[in-house]
Design an enzyme around this catalytic site. Sequence first.
Site, mmCIF file in Angstrom:
data_model
loop_
_atom_site.group_PDB
_atom_site.id
_atom_site.type_symbol
_atom_site.label_atom_id
_atom_site.label_comp_id
_atom_site.label_asym_id
_atom_site.label_seq_id
_atom_site.Cartn_x
_atom_site.Cartn_y
_atom_site.Cartn_z
ATOM 1 N N GLY A 1 46.907 33.456 35.754
ATOM 2 C CA GLY A 1 47.227 34.575 35.153
ATOM 3 C C GLY A 1 47.642 35.753 35.952
ATOM 4 O O GLY A 1 48.778 36.216 36.240
ATOM 5 N N ARG A 2 46.560 36.240 36.918
ATOM 6 C CA ARG A 2 46.971 37.377 37.944
ATOM 7 C C ARG A 2 47.933 37.076 38.878
ATOM 8 O O ARG A 2 48.830 37.703 38.951
ATOM 9 C CB ARG A 2 45.770 37.520 38.511
ATOM 10 C CG ARG A 2 45.700 38.658 39.429
ATOM 11 C CD ARG A 2 44.303 38.680 40.420
ATOM 12 N NE ARG A 2 43.170 38.114 39.715
ATOM 13 C CZ ARG A 2 42.129 39.129 39.134
ATOM 14 N NH1 ARG A 2 42.419 40.284 39.262
ATOM 15 N NH2 ARG A 2 41.099 38.457 38.618
ATOM 16 N N CYS B 1 33.859 61.328 30.666
ATOM 17 C CA CYS B 1 32.810 62.001 30.889
ATOM 18 C C CYS B 1 31.594 60.805 31.573
ATOM 19 O O CYS B 1 30.532 60.695 31.037
ATOM 20 C CB CYS B 1 31.927 62.665 30.134
ATOM 21 S SG CYS B 1 33.091 62.782 28.335
HETATM 22 N N1 LLP Z 1 41.626 29.633 32.872
HETATM 23 C C1 LLP Z 1 40.432 30.046 32.771
HETATM 24 C C2 LLP Z 1 39.534 29.094 32.050
HETATM 25 C C3 LLP Z 1 39.786 31.354 33.057
HETATM 26 O O1 LLP Z 1 38.843 31.767 32.554
HETATM 27 C C4 LLP Z 1 40.627 32.216 33.707
HETATM 28 C C5 LLP Z 1 40.270 33.676 33.807
HETATM 29 C C6 LLP Z 1 42.191 31.809 33.903
HETATM 30 C C7 LLP Z 1 42.368 30.641 33.728
HETATM 31 C C8 LLP Z 1 43.030 32.751 34.662
HETATM 32 O O2 LLP Z 1 42.652 33.169 35.947
HETATM 33 P P1 LLP Z 1 43.485 34.054 36.878
HETATM 34 O O3 LLP Z 1 44.610 32.989 37.357
HETATM 35 O O4 LLP Z 1 43.918 35.219 36.309
HETATM 36 O O5 LLP Z 1 42.504 34.465 38.014
HETATM 37 N N2 LLP Z 1 38.761 40.741 34.033
HETATM 38 C C9 LLP Z 1 38.731 39.979 35.348
HETATM 39 C C10 LLP Z 1 39.475 38.564 35.384
HETATM 40 C C11 LLP Z 1 38.598 37.703 34.575
HETATM 41 C C12 LLP Z 1 39.163 36.400 34.491
HETATM 42 C C13 LLP Z 1 38.664 35.418 33.461
HETATM 43 N N3 LLP Z 1 39.201 34.283 33.557
HETATM 44 C C14 LLP Z 1 39.590 40.802 36.510
HETATM 45 O O6 LLP Z 1 40.109 42.070 35.991
HETATM 46 O O7 LLP Z 1 39.691 40.713 37.466
#
Ligand code: LLP
Length: 407
Positions: free
Chosen positions: A270-271, A338
């Site tokens: 994702g990121r 706030c």
């Molecule tokens: N696959 C699974 C099963 C996941 O739980 C996640 C992310 C991904 C893929 C994607 O991960 P990435 O490649 O984006 O790291 N809100 C948090 C991040 C939470 C990630 C949750 N799971 C933040 O803003 O850092």
Amino acid sequence: MKYKLNDFLIDGVKAKILAKKYSTPLYCYSLSKIKENIKNFQKSFKSIDPLVCFAVKANPNKVILRQMGKLGLGADVVSIGELMNALKSGIKPNKIVFSGVGKTSYELTHAIKKNILLINAESKSEILEIERIAKIKKKKVNVGVRLNPNTDAKTLSQISTGKKENKFGIPEKELLNIIIYLKNSKYLNLKCLSVHIGSQILDHAPYEKMLKVLKKIINKTKFKFEYIDLGGGMGIDYENKSKRLNLNRYSKSIKKILIKNKSKIIFEPGRSIIGNAGFLISKVIYIKEGHKKDFIILDAAMNDLIRPALYGSKHSIIPVRKNKKIKKKEIEFVGPICESADKFLNLKKYQAIKENDFILISDVGAYGMSLASNYCFRPKPAEILIDKSIIKLIRKKENIKKLILNN
Ligand code: LLP
């Protein structure tokens, strides 16, 4: 994305013009950066030829998902909403994987109906539930099982998912029993072994460790998995510390460790696909002198971008218009909400800044808008996508009157 004559440009468009035209706070994404990230990702893993399923939770905007689909990506979804959104955005069911520890019967039924590539189950109870629904529907359903490899991803505890104390995945012993059960199931077709140890991972070592655990389990099961889903988690360089995960190295480890395995590799990033392609443009409402520091009060708040408040994450803040006057005084960029948690960044020096100036909060393409809320009855901001200097409004700013009406 660079400065030209002191003006910050996103894909050739002045950020100042965007701020004035669409008002702030405003999420802006660069399509060329998204494409570059996908290209780099695919290049790094070229010899593996993986199926890349974009983690929808990072950014669920339908125009963005449509682009991901067009660029050949599938989707990793974690709710019926994400599943429907991905399908509506043109992502084919045979490129969709469904993750998560608590999929409801309703969600599973829908996923089964849509014939998605895989439901990655995370417990025996979930397996039994999928089987129950499959039997009613008289279908053979493709499933994966998610392993809890008890591997520390060496990332923030809140986004760490692979240790034994985490709720995710199935411990080795239980997993081996489940696999025996699945081999004999009339309604379930075991296809995949999946794993995801956490997010914003910058070290190579945890991935290496995770791969070794996987190899051990694969050998123990003697099962030929059609797919190995390695999840996502690849971190990005938020703080310009040039610490970066080396995807080529990760790719080599995968080849080396899983060499004898002919399974198709799936990733769920994702990121790393969209994080650095997004900016949040915001206006300085007021500047207030505090006891020891100046507070730069922005019109963006923790409801628009919660990562700093929730995880203490640091997103760099850059001026929309650069000047050469540096002020050596501590400043704190804060939002108007706030709560003292409603702050973005502390700096010891910054360029001279005044009220009504615009700034950009960087690297907010992932988990920025997707985590936005209406806290304090604030409307969620608009989103725009810039494609070769062409600006597309891909989500309107929420309308306060409508918010009140729907309340
Ligand atoms: N696959 C699974 C099963 C996941 O739980 C996640 C992310 C991904 C893929 C994607 O991960 P990435 O490649 O984006 O790291 N809100 C948090 C991040 C939470 C990630 C949750 N799971 C933040 O803003 O850092």
